[in-house]
Design an enzyme around this catalytic site. Structure first.
Site, PDB file in Angstrom:
ATOM      1  N   ARG A 144      69.575 -17.422 -68.335  1.00  0.00           N
ATOM      2  CA  ARG A 144      70.868 -17.095 -67.710  1.00  0.00           C
ATOM      3  C   ARG A 144      70.968 -17.722 -66.315  1.00  0.00           C
ATOM      4  O   ARG A 144      72.028 -18.201 -65.905  1.00  0.00           O
ATOM      5  CB  ARG A 144      71.056 -15.579 -67.636  1.00  0.00           C
ATOM      6  CG  ARG A 144      71.362 -14.970 -69.014  1.00  0.00           C
ATOM      7  CD  ARG A 144      71.554 -13.477 -68.939  1.00  0.00           C
ATOM      8  NE  ARG A 144      72.596 -13.080 -68.000  1.00  0.00           N
ATOM      9  CZ  ARG A 144      72.710 -11.863 -67.465  1.00  0.00           C
ATOM     10  NH1 ARG A 144      71.828 -10.923 -67.773  1.00  0.00           N
ATOM     11  NH2 ARG A 144      73.679 -11.578 -66.630  1.00  0.00           N
ATOM     12  N   ASP A 185      76.286 -13.342 -60.711  1.00  0.00           N
ATOM     13  CA  ASP A 185      76.207 -14.812 -60.732  1.00  0.00           C
ATOM     14  C   ASP A 185      76.417 -15.466 -59.368  1.00  0.00           C
ATOM     15  O   ASP A 185      76.215 -16.677 -59.220  1.00  0.00           O
ATOM     16  CB  ASP A 185      77.196 -15.388 -61.759  1.00  0.00           C
ATOM     17  CG  ASP A 185      78.638 -14.927 -61.536  1.00  0.00           C
ATOM     18  OD1 ASP A 185      79.045 -14.736 -60.375  1.00  0.00           O
ATOM     19  OD2 ASP A 185      79.362 -14.770 -62.544  1.00  0.00           O
ATOM     20  N   HIS A 218      75.786  -4.910 -58.636  1.00  0.00           N
ATOM     21  CA  HIS A 218      74.707  -5.019 -59.626  1.00  0.00           C
ATOM     22  C   HIS A 218      73.659  -6.061 -59.232  1.00  0.00           C
ATOM     23  O   HIS A 218      72.910  -6.534 -60.080  1.00  0.00           O
ATOM     24  CB  HIS A 218      75.285  -5.326 -61.019  1.00  0.00           C
ATOM     25  CG  HIS A 218      76.104  -4.190 -61.581  1.00  0.00           C
ATOM     26  ND1 HIS A 218      76.923  -4.305 -62.681  1.00  0.00           N
ATOM     27  CD2 HIS A 218      76.210  -2.890 -61.168  1.00  0.00           C
ATOM     28  CE1 HIS A 218      77.504  -3.127 -62.926  1.00  0.00           C
ATOM     29  NE2 HIS A 218      77.105  -2.268 -62.015  1.00  0.00           N
ATOM     30  N   CYS A 257      61.006  -5.299 -52.776  1.00  0.00           N
ATOM     31  CA  CYS A 257      61.362  -6.216 -51.689  1.00  0.00           C
ATOM     32  C   CYS A 257      61.737  -7.596 -52.257  1.00  0.00           C
ATOM     33  O   CYS A 257      61.270  -8.009 -53.322  1.00  0.00           O
ATOM     34  CB  CYS A 257      60.213  -6.339 -50.701  1.00  0.00           C
ATOM     35  SG  CYS A 257      58.645  -6.648 -51.492  1.00  0.00           S
ATOM     36  N   GLY A 282      89.120  -8.606 -64.917  1.00  0.00           N
ATOM     37  CA  GLY A 282      88.093  -9.068 -65.857  1.00  0.00           C
ATOM     38  C   GLY A 282      86.952  -8.111 -66.079  1.00  0.00           C
ATOM     39  O   GLY A 282      85.820  -8.540 -66.274  1.00  0.00           O
TER      40      GLY A 282
HETATM   41  P1  OAD Z   1      82.440  -6.791 -70.064  1.00  0.00           P
HETATM   42  O1  OAD Z   1      81.871  -7.863 -70.925  1.00  0.00           O
HETATM   43  O2  OAD Z   1      82.220  -5.378 -70.449  1.00  0.00           O
HETATM   44  O3  OAD Z   1      84.027  -6.985 -69.980  1.00  0.00           O
HETATM   45  C1  OAD Z   1      84.593  -8.244 -69.701  1.00  0.00           C
HETATM   46  C2  OAD Z   1      86.098  -8.075 -69.627  1.00  0.00           C
HETATM   47  O4  OAD Z   1      86.659  -9.318 -69.240  1.00  0.00           O
HETATM   48  C3  OAD Z   1      86.756  -7.680 -70.965  1.00  0.00           C
HETATM   49  O5  OAD Z   1      87.616  -6.573 -70.738  1.00  0.00           O
HETATM   50  C4  OAD Z   1      87.562  -8.925 -71.347  1.00  0.00           C
HETATM   51  O6  OAD Z   1      88.785  -8.607 -72.001  1.00  0.00           O
HETATM   52  C5  OAD Z   1      87.825  -9.549 -69.989  1.00  0.00           C
HETATM   53  N1  OAD Z   1      88.034 -11.003 -70.003  1.00  0.00           N
HETATM   54  C6  OAD Z   1      87.534 -11.926 -70.852  1.00  0.00           C
HETATM   55  N2  OAD Z   1      87.928 -13.161 -70.489  1.00  0.00           N
HETATM   56  C7  OAD Z   1      88.707 -13.010 -69.383  1.00  0.00           C
HETATM   57  C8  OAD Z   1      89.404 -13.918 -68.523  1.00  0.00           C
HETATM   58  N3  OAD Z   1      89.390 -15.233 -68.738  1.00  0.00           N
HETATM   59  N4  OAD Z   1      90.084 -13.403 -67.474  1.00  0.00           N
HETATM   60  C9  OAD Z   1      90.118 -12.058 -67.242  1.00  0.00           C
HETATM   61  N5  OAD Z   1      89.474 -11.163 -68.023  1.00  0.00           N
HETATM   62  C10 OAD Z   1      88.783 -11.632 -69.069  1.00  0.00           C
HETATM   63  O7  OAD Z   1      81.954  -7.088 -68.564  1.00  0.00           O
HETATM   64  P2  OAD Z   1      81.928  -6.093 -67.315  1.00  0.00           P
HETATM   65  O8  OAD Z   1      83.075  -5.159 -67.337  1.00  0.00           O
HETATM   66  O9  OAD Z   1      81.711  -6.950 -66.123  1.00  0.00           O
HETATM   67  O10 OAD Z   1      75.903  -4.597 -65.999  1.00  0.00           O
HETATM   68  O11 OAD Z   1      80.591  -5.297 -67.615  1.00  0.00           O
HETATM   69  C11 OAD Z   1      80.139  -4.360 -66.692  1.00  0.00           C
HETATM   70  C12 OAD Z   1      78.636  -4.366 -66.645  1.00  0.00           C
HETATM   71  O12 OAD Z   1      78.091  -4.177 -67.964  1.00  0.00           O
HETATM   72  C13 OAD Z   1      78.002  -5.682 -66.186  1.00  0.00           C
HETATM   73  O13 OAD Z   1      77.966  -5.815 -64.781  1.00  0.00           O
HETATM   74  C14 OAD Z   1      76.635  -5.588 -66.758  1.00  0.00           C
HETATM   75  C15 OAD Z   1      76.955  -5.067 -68.138  1.00  0.00           C
HETATM   76  O14 OAD Z   1      75.945  -4.374 -68.773  1.00  0.00           O
HETATM   77  C16 OAD Z   1      74.661  -4.827 -65.640  1.00  0.00           C
HETATM   78  O15 OAD Z   1      74.043  -5.833 -65.936  1.00  0.00           O
HETATM   79  C17 OAD Z   1      74.071  -3.721 -64.806  1.00  0.00           C
END
Ligand code: OAD
Length: 241
Positions: free
Chosen positions: A71, A105, A120, A133, A188
């Protein structure tokens, strides 16, 4: 969409304080997979409990390290997109601006955003698994994973895993910005992972207008003041430009 977009533009132009929450969707157009999209999401191909918990790392450090290394390679190859750039422009013209991200990222900072809270953590940072650390390669004994040269513990990626606390102060700072803002933008994110998922509702409770940018409906959509259904890289330049 055009009428909603005009209303959202006007709200942002009139706002003194703006808080933004981003999730994996804003980086999707840069070529970084999301977590929960049905076909392409990482959690549709991998089990989070095998790769994203301290227990998984303790049991299979090489497997977890290699997955994060791949990644990292992807993140290093991609560039911020028009959505990230639009948030830089919004920060530049807004008196009080806070960008809260769940993304690891680092693309917001690479785009030029300054006031960023990484809830995160950051995938490019190494940490000691025993003491937490931050380590640079000078503090590491090479290996897969490397070891901390100071205490001999394994080196881990500097992200928050399931079951772990958020980095110190990040949630307090995010909550403070959320409670004070006039406009809260949720971009997003599927809005299911706590505590980030509660932030837009906290903003609503405190009287802010909440604008959601997402091509799909989420648990926030029914409550948001305005929903802009579209991709961040297309909607945000129109919202801010
Ligand atoms: P998700 O994968 O759960 O959700 C991504 C969202 O982005 C979805 O609702 C999609 O519909 C939307 N999406 C996709 N393409 C898009 C675009 N071009 N523009 C706007 N929106 C778009 O990701 P997160 O909500 O970030 O945690 O997930 C939350 C956390 O779950 C992450 O930070 C990670 C994961 O487990 C950890 O690693 C602690």
């Amino acid at each position: 969409m055009d009428e909603s977009l005009d209303r959202a533009r006007a709200l942002l132009l009139g706002a003194q304080r703006v808080a933004v929450l981003t999730g994996a969707g804003i980086s999707a157009e840069s070529g970084i997979p999301t977590f929960r999209d049905a076909m392409t999401g990482l959690w549709s191909q991998f089990r989070p409990e095998d790769l994203a918990t301290p227990e998984a790392f303790a049991a299979n450090p090489k497997t977890v390290w290699d997955w994060y290394a791949s990644r990292r390679e992807r993140v290093a190859k991609v560039a911020p997109n028009a959505g990230h750039a639009a948030l830089v422009a919004l920060e530049n013209r807004t008196p009080h601006f806070t960008l809260i991200t769940q993304n690891v990222d680092g693309l917001h900072a690479r785009a030029g955003s300054r006031n960023v809270i990484e809830l995160h953590g950051n995938i490019m940072v190494d940490r000691c698994f025993a003491e937490g650390c931050v380590l640079t390669s000078a503090d590491e004994i090479p290996g897969t994973p490397p070891r901390c040269a100071r205490c001999g513990a394994l080196v881990r990626p500097g992200v928050v895993w399931f079951g772990e606390a958020l980095p110190p102060n990040t949630l307090d700072d995010a909550l403070a910005a959320t409670k004070r803002c006039d406009v809260f933008l949720s971009i997003g994110t599927s809005n299911v992972v706590e505590p980030a998922a509660s932030l837009p509702f906290t903003a609503l409770q405190a009287g802010a207008a909440v604008i959601e940018v997402n091509p799909e409906r989420t648990p926030l959509s029914a409550r948001a003041t305005i929903v802009l259904a579209g991709a961040a890289g297309e909607v945000l330049p129109r919202l801010v430009g």
